[in-house]
Design an enzyme around this catalytic site. Structure first.
Site, PDB file in Angstrom:
ATOM      1  N   ASP A 109       0.839  -1.188   0.000  1.00 43.28           N
ATOM      2  CA  ASP A 109       0.000   0.000   0.000  1.00 43.28           C
ATOM      3  C   ASP A 109       0.881   1.246   0.000  1.00 43.28           C
ATOM      4  O   ASP A 109       1.573   1.530   0.972  1.00 43.28           O
ATOM      5  CB  ASP A 109      -0.892  -0.036   1.237  1.00 43.28           C
ATOM      6  CG  ASP A 109      -1.943   1.055   1.249  1.00 43.28           C
ATOM      7  OD1 ASP A 109      -1.734   2.090   0.595  1.00 43.28           O
ATOM      8  OD2 ASP A 109      -2.977   0.870   1.919  1.00 43.28           O
ATOM      9  N   ASP A 132      -9.306   3.924  -7.074  1.00 44.00           N
ATOM     10  CA  ASP A 132     -10.670   3.391  -6.993  1.00 44.00           C
ATOM     11  C   ASP A 132     -11.624   4.523  -6.604  1.00 44.00           C
ATOM     12  O   ASP A 132     -11.445   5.154  -5.562  1.00 44.00           O
ATOM     13  CB  ASP A 132     -10.708   2.278  -5.943  1.00 44.00           C
ATOM     14  CG  ASP A 132     -11.971   1.434  -6.043  1.00 44.00           C
ATOM     15  OD1 ASP A 132     -13.055   2.007  -6.286  1.00 44.00           O
ATOM     16  OD2 ASP A 132     -11.887   0.207  -5.889  1.00 44.00           O
ATOM     17  N   LYS A 136     -20.333   4.221  -4.843  1.00 44.50           N
ATOM     18  CA  LYS A 136     -21.517   4.189  -3.986  1.00 44.50           C
ATOM     19  C   LYS A 136     -21.330   5.108  -2.782  1.00 44.50           C
ATOM     20  O   LYS A 136     -20.261   5.146  -2.182  1.00 44.50           O
ATOM     21  CB  LYS A 136     -21.795   2.759  -3.527  1.00 44.50           C
ATOM     22  CG  LYS A 136     -22.165   1.810  -4.670  1.00 44.50           C
ATOM     23  CD  LYS A 136     -22.439   0.414  -4.151  1.00 44.50           C
ATOM     24  CE  LYS A 136     -22.826  -0.524  -5.298  1.00 44.50           C
ATOM     25  NZ  LYS A 136     -23.080  -1.909  -4.837  1.00 44.50           N
ATOM     26  N   ASP A 168     -11.359   9.476 -13.822  1.00 46.19           N
ATOM     27  CA  ASP A 168     -12.401   9.601 -14.847  1.00 46.19           C
ATOM     28  C   ASP A 168     -13.781   9.559 -14.208  1.00 46.19           C
ATOM     29  O   ASP A 168     -14.776   9.325 -14.893  1.00 46.19           O
ATOM     30  CB  ASP A 168     -12.268   8.500 -15.909  1.00 46.19           C
ATOM     31  CG  ASP A 168     -12.579   7.115 -15.364  1.00 46.19           C
ATOM     32  OD1 ASP A 168     -12.429   6.899 -14.136  1.00 46.19           O
ATOM     33  OD2 ASP A 168     -12.983   6.236 -16.147  1.00 46.19           O
ATOM     34  N   THR A 203      -3.432   5.953 -19.990  1.00 49.40           N
ATOM     35  CA  THR A 203      -3.451   4.588 -19.474  1.00 49.40           C
ATOM     36  C   THR A 203      -4.558   3.782 -20.148  1.00 49.40           C
ATOM     37  O   THR A 203      -5.505   4.337 -20.705  1.00 49.40           O
ATOM     38  CB  THR A 203      -3.692   4.572 -17.950  1.00 49.40           C
ATOM     39  OG1 THR A 203      -5.047   4.961 -17.683  1.00 49.40           O
ATOM     40  CG2 THR A 203      -2.746   5.538 -17.227  1.00 49.40           C
ATOM     41  N   GLU A 206      -7.936   4.651 -18.541  1.00 48.91           N
ATOM     42  CA  GLU A 206      -8.658   5.857 -18.976  1.00 48.91           C
ATOM     43  C   GLU A 206      -9.148   5.733 -20.411  1.00 48.91           C
ATOM     44  O   GLU A 206     -10.168   6.329 -20.769  1.00 48.91           O
ATOM     45  CB  GLU A 206      -7.813   7.108 -18.789  1.00 48.91           C
ATOM     46  CG  GLU A 206      -6.671   7.300 -19.740  1.00 48.91           C
ATOM     47  CD  GLU A 206      -5.905   8.591 -19.453  1.00 48.91           C
ATOM     48  OE1 GLU A 206      -6.473   9.690 -19.603  1.00 48.91           O
ATOM     49  OE2 GLU A 206      -4.725   8.473 -19.076  1.00 48.91           O
TER      50      GLU A 206
END
Length: 229
Positions: A109, A132, A136, A168, A203, A206
């Site tokens: 991480d 990420d 939601k 995005d 990338t 994207e």
């Protein structure tokens, strides 16, 4: 090579097949290119064997963009962190095949590394490309870019150092802008999102997002340099 977890996880672990080439890279190249294990703060000059600007990339997918940017700017050293095993193997192999000496890889991480082992005022930049978005509403608290992260980045950047985010997902871009504008240790550049700069390769993620009609936003914030006397 894997960091222990002490902060909230802001990513989803993905399964994926590790190819024989990636597995060989994990087994044979980690000693040369991996971030050394441990809890002690990193000596970045010792890590790269030279005194140079260091950038941390948090999340690199399969490493294609990372390799292109590292090869295009050999004077900048790059710490690239990701939790996805196939991507780590692919990046290690790519670094070796291209003969790059300015990349070190963490299987773990990157946000934890930033918090636990990167010294204050030591990074020329932090890159966060397509984290990420946790779309939601009940998952928004898992988004990486929040007030705590912004303050941490501000502390770890050298004066004039830059945070570069790309997403995005428009609601996340709006959150990034609001968070970075509110952080007293950073200055939001350009007043908000801009189009992808030519020096950042597009990338695969994207490209798929654009095909779905998503709007890609690049967002920059800088730690202000001290005012001259």
């Amino acid at each position: 090579m894997t960091e222990s977890a002490t902060v909230n996880r802001t990513y989803k672990l993905r399964s994926g097949r590790v190819t024989p080439g990636q597995r060989r890279a994990l087994g044979t190249l980690a000693d040369r290119f991996a971030i050394p294990a441990g809890d002690a703060p990193l000596d970045l000059t010792e890590l790269f064997g030279r005194d140079a600007p260091v950038v941390l990339e948090i999340g690199f997918g399969m490493g294609g963009t990372t390799l292109e940017m590292a090869q295009a700017d050999p004077r900048t050293c790059l710490i690239a962190a990701d939790v996805h095993v196939p991507g780590v193997g692919a990046l290690l192999r790519g670094v070796h095949e291209r003969g790059l000496d300015n990349v070190r890889v963490l299987h773990g991480d990157g946000a934890q590394l930033l918090e636990q082992r990167i010294p204050p005022a030591s990074l020329a930049g932090v890159r966060l490309y397509f984290p990420d978005p946790w779309p939601k509403a009940r998952h928004h608290k898992r988004r990486l870019v929040d007030a705590r992260f912004a303050a941490l980045v501000a502390d770890r950047l050298v004066p004039g150092g830059r945070l570069h985010c790309a997403t995005d997902w428009e609601p996340y871009a709006e959150q990034m802008v609001a968070v970075l504008a509110a952080e007293p240790g950073l200055e939001l550049e350009h007043g908000g999102p801009v189009e992808r700069p030519a020096w950042r390769p597009e990338t695969k993620y994207e490209t798929r997002g654009r095909a779905k009609g998503h709007v890609v936003a690049d967002i920059f914030a800088r730690r202000p340099a001290p005012a001259s006397a």
